[in-house]
Design an enzyme around this catalytic site. Structure first.
Site, PDB file in Angstrom:
ATOM      1  N   ASP A 154      15.715  41.215  39.840  1.00 57.45           N
ATOM      2  CA  ASP A 154      17.024  40.996  40.681  1.00 57.45           C
ATOM      3  C   ASP A 154      17.071  41.316  41.884  1.00 57.45           C
ATOM      4  OD1 ASP A 154      19.667  41.286  40.515  1.00 57.45           O
ATOM      5  OD2 ASP A 154      19.654  43.482  40.433  1.00 57.45           O
ATOM      6  N   CYS A 264      31.400  47.321  28.633  1.00 53.65           N
ATOM      7  CA  CYS A 264      31.198  45.901  27.608  1.00 53.65           C
ATOM      8  C   CYS A 264      29.856  46.500  26.602  1.00 53.65           C
ATOM      9  CB  CYS A 264      31.112  44.962  28.532  1.00 53.65           C
ATOM     10  SG  CYS A 264      29.521  44.897  29.754  1.00 53.65           S
TER      11      CYS A 264
END
Length: 384
Positions: A154, A264
């Site tokens: 990342d 989510c």
């Protein structure tokens, strides 16, 4: 990068997996570098403006889909998965099915409790993965001799989920995250770009089916369609990446989430198989184990920097931190709690010394009033 390594690919991959397990990784795969068929989707996402103010996304453009353009000489990409669900938490201590999702849903229902995304409650994952990926690369070099490589997590224009999917670490869920049948989505991804020709590991079949739990759970409807996320509406983007004023129309949906959002993932049925991390690095730090908004609002910048040392949270800085907590306090006032007077006093006390950005969010928070039903419930709770 170096060239000409003669390696026994399958045997080397088996060794890599053994070394990786010893370093705390849960799974290793290998992807090729031809990601050309991912480029149209990336271009369409950028053209729609779904990256918001993450200008680096557009600046690097298609480099993300071209590993050899990012690191010349790259022939293969070693992909790695590292589970991050803390080793022990409220709600259970075992792998999967131990109630951790229910604990997180309950936290979201307590307006004065602060919610920090699970991945950020321990040590900064960038540091953990980068160090261990480098160690894995060193083990590889000991076996095959010096070779060209770079490690990522990342931290560069890399299509991490795409590479993970192609190498069989999981499939792309409708929330756009990687999903694995035996691990859900509660894991970090890392990569080693190498100039070694390694055998690619096969992709796995997708298993989302007709489920839309992640789309239905998103508080701000940021998942605008299956596999398509509008970051401009995403609470993780708004509380972490975005430096400006949070759109007023989205503030009520943020609730008590002050750094990131896991909804989510909490809603995803596959996360009943989420695995506990093997590493102490991801154990929950005391300051974010059960924080209250009023406690966090009372921090000055020195306290913030001390409490977030070595944490991913520190990268948003004190101003964004205050902005986020102010919004959450405003939402607590919207919900109505027995502590409303204390919340208003705390907000007012720090208003004049705040930056213009924070002050605007404080003013918004102070203007919030509970709905009639919420006010009645709060009064009843106070009377008990």
């Amino acid at each position: 990068m170096g060239q000409g390594h003669g390696v026994d690919g399958p045997a080397l991959l088996a060794q890599l997996r053994t070394w990786a397990r010893a370093l705390g990784f849960s799974q290793i795969g290998v992807a090729g570098i031809d990601l050309a068929d991912a480029e149209p989707g990336l271009q369409a996402w950028l053209a729609a403006g779904f990256h918001g103010e993450m200008a680096y996304m557009a600046r690097h453009g298609l480099t993300r889909a071209r590993p050899a353009a990012l690191v010349p000489g790259t022939v293969s990409v070693i992909t790695a998965r590292m589970d991050y669900l803390p080793r022990a938490r409220d709600g259970g201590t075992g792998d999967g099915g131990d109630g951790w999702q229910a604990v997180e849903w309950q936290r979201l229902q307590r307006p004065l409790d602060a919610t920090v995304s699970l991945y950020a409650r321990g040590r900064d994952y960038h540091k953990v993965l980068r160090t261990r990926l480098q160690r894995l690369a060193q083990r590889l070099a000991e076996a095959v001799g010096p070779f060209g490589h770079r490690v990522f997590t990342d931290s560069a224009p890399v299509l991490e989920v795409e590479l993970a999917v192609r190498s069989g670490l999981g499939w792309r869920g409708k929330h756009t995250l990687a999903l694995a049948r035996d691990a859900g989505s509660m894991f970090f991804l890392g990569e080693i770009y190498v100039d070694l020709a390694l055998p690619a590991t096969p992709a796995v079949e997708a298993h989302c089916g007709t489920c839309t739990a992640c789309l239905d759970a998103c508080p701000t409807r940021a998942i605008v369609a299956p596999y398509r996320l509008d970051a401009r509406r995403c609470i993780s983007y708004l509380t972490i990446e975005y430096a400006g004023p949070i759109p007023p129309e989205l503030r009520p949906q943020i609730g008590n989430r002050i750094y990131g959002c896991d909804d989510c993932q909490l809603a995803c049925p596959w996360n009943k198989y989420a695995r506990r991390s093997a590493l102490a690095d991801f154990d929950v730090r005391d300051d974010v184990a059960a924080p209250t908004l009023l406690t966090l609002w009372g921090w000055d910048e020195a306290r913030f920097l001390h409490a977030t040392e070595g944490s991913a949270i520190r990268r948003i800085g004190f101003e964004r931190w205050q902005r986020n907590v102010a919004v959450a306090l405003g939402n607590a006032l919207r919900a109505g709690t027995p502590a409303d007077d204390a919340v208003r006093a705390a907000l007012a006390a720090r208003r004049d010394g705040a930056t213009p950005l924070v002050r605007e969010h404080v003013d918004w928070a102070l203007a919030q009033r509970p709905a009639a039903g919420a006010a009645t419930a709060a009064a009843s709770s106070a009377a008990r």
